[in-house]
Design a protein around this motif. Structure first.
Motif, PDB file in Angstrom:
ATOM      1  N   PHE A   1      -9.155  -1.772  -1.780  1.00 59.30           N
ATOM      2  CA  PHE A   1      -8.182  -2.383  -2.687  1.00 59.30           C
ATOM      3  C   PHE A   1      -7.770  -3.742  -2.112  1.00 59.30           C
ATOM      4  CE2 PHE A   1      -7.930   2.163  -3.185  1.00 59.30           C
ATOM      5  CZ  PHE A   1      -7.895   2.344  -4.563  1.00 59.30           C
TER       6      PHE A   1
ATOM      7  N   LEU B   1      -5.530  -6.447  -2.204  1.00 60.07           N
ATOM      8  CA  LEU B   1      -4.208  -6.748  -2.738  1.00 60.07           C
ATOM      9  C   LEU B   1      -3.963  -8.240  -2.870  1.00 60.07           C
ATOM     10  CD1 LEU B   1      -2.178  -4.111  -0.683  1.00 60.07           C
ATOM     11  CD2 LEU B   1      -2.968  -3.914  -3.042  1.00 60.07           C
TER      12      LEU B   1
ATOM     13  N   GLY C   1       0.814  -1.217   0.000  1.00 64.01           N
ATOM     14  CA  GLY C   1       0.000   0.000   0.000  1.00 64.01           C
ATOM     15  C   GLY C   1       0.846   1.263   0.000  1.00 64.01           C
TER      16      GLY C   1
ATOM     17  N   PHE D   1      -6.470  -0.772   2.096  1.00 64.24           N
ATOM     18  CA  PHE D   1      -5.655  -1.808   1.468  1.00 64.24           C
ATOM     19  C   PHE D   1      -5.769  -3.063   2.321  1.00 64.24           C
ATOM     20  CE2 PHE D   1      -3.371   2.097   0.120  1.00 64.24           C
ATOM     21  CZ  PHE D   1      -3.418   1.912  -1.259  1.00 64.24           C
TER      22      PHE D   1
END
Length: 282
Positions: A100, A102, A34, A80
């Motif tokens: 997000f 990941l 991130g 993140f």
């Protein structure tokens, strides 16, 4: 198992978006990935908050409630996540932050490439690698500690790298990072007043000039750092910092020692530069 810490979230600048790094393990991977993306937006002020060890759906709901409260009262948070468990990932993804994932963003592609299913177990990044690799890194850390700031000249011939620089240019964090992350046997050696009488390398380093890498900085930046350690001293004066950095760079050039200006670089960036220019790979 440690509980996720949710207290005091959002207590910073109310006008700054809060960035959350969420994980069902330590959160280190979420922070690293991130923050790497966020470096592309250096002008933005952001409040950062890491919440590790989200190991149950109930904890995930608690985290989402915190994110949603911030989304309702101020800038929409940025989230993140490297959570692995599908149930926890599903809950976190329903937050009202900019989410997000990941982990999930690429796991399907990787399953296809490898022809097998992901384990879905958190914490698999820790303990990866064999015992020999682990032991080599621990040995490298011990070597870096022993050879920090010129404390020991013993077994310098074993060093793969010797970082040299005036005081407070970033030698110690760089050698420790290279040892812990890459298993590099790295020593560091300070350049002091008497070393600037000539352009020659300090005598103990002469047999190992091919292993040397220099760090330098900006005089104003170095003065600021030294003022925190010894305020008002000649050591921290802009004149002294300018003198030492100028002479250090002259020494590097005279002895064909590669060097880099560390003033605006992170330890990760310095380390990557050293590895590439010295062609050190484990």
């Amino acid at each position: 198992m440690a509980e996720p810490q949710l207290d005091a979230v959002g207590a910073g600048n109310p006008s700054a978006p809060t960035v959350f790094f969420l994980s069902d393990s330590t959160g280190i991977t979420a922070e690293t990935l991130g923050n790497t993306l966020l470096t592309q937006f250096p002008s933005r002020h952001l409040e950062r908050r890491t919440i590790p060890f989200i190991t149950t759906v109930e904890q995930a709901h608690e985290v989402v409630a915190v994110i949603d409260r911030l989304a309702d009262s101020g800038p929409r948070p940025i989230v993140f996540s490297t959570a692995v468990g599908p149930d926890i990932r599903s809950v976190l993804a329903r937050s009202r932050g900019h989410f997000f994932d990941l982990f999930g963003a690429h796991i399907g592609q990787l399953e296809g490439a490898l022809g097998s299913s992901a384990s879905g177990q958190p914490g698999q990044a820790h303990g990866v690698g064999d015992a020999v690799r682990y032991q080599s890194r621990m040995a490298a850390v011990e070597y870096a500690i022993e050879h920090d700031d010129g404390q020991s000249l013993r077994a310098l011939e074993r060093a793969e790298l010797i970082l040299i620089a005036p005081s407070r240019c970033g030698k110690t964090p760089t050698t420790m990072y290279l040892a812990l992350q890459h298993g590099i046997l790295a020593a560091n050696f300070p350049l002091v007043e008497e070393d600037f009488d000539t352009l020659s390398l300090p005598k103990p380093l002469l047999p190992f000039s091919h292993k040397c890498f220099g760090l330098t900085s900006q005089p104003v930046r170095l003065s600021q750092i030294r003022q925190e350690r010894r305020p008002g001293s000649n050591y921290a004066s802009l004149t002294q910092c300018t003198y030492e950095l100028r002479n250090a760079e002259d020494m590097y050039r005279a002895n064909r020692v590669p060097y880099v200006n560390s003033a605006s670089m992170s330890v990760e960036e310095i380390s990557a530069t050293v590895l590439q220019r010295m062609q050190l790979h484990h």
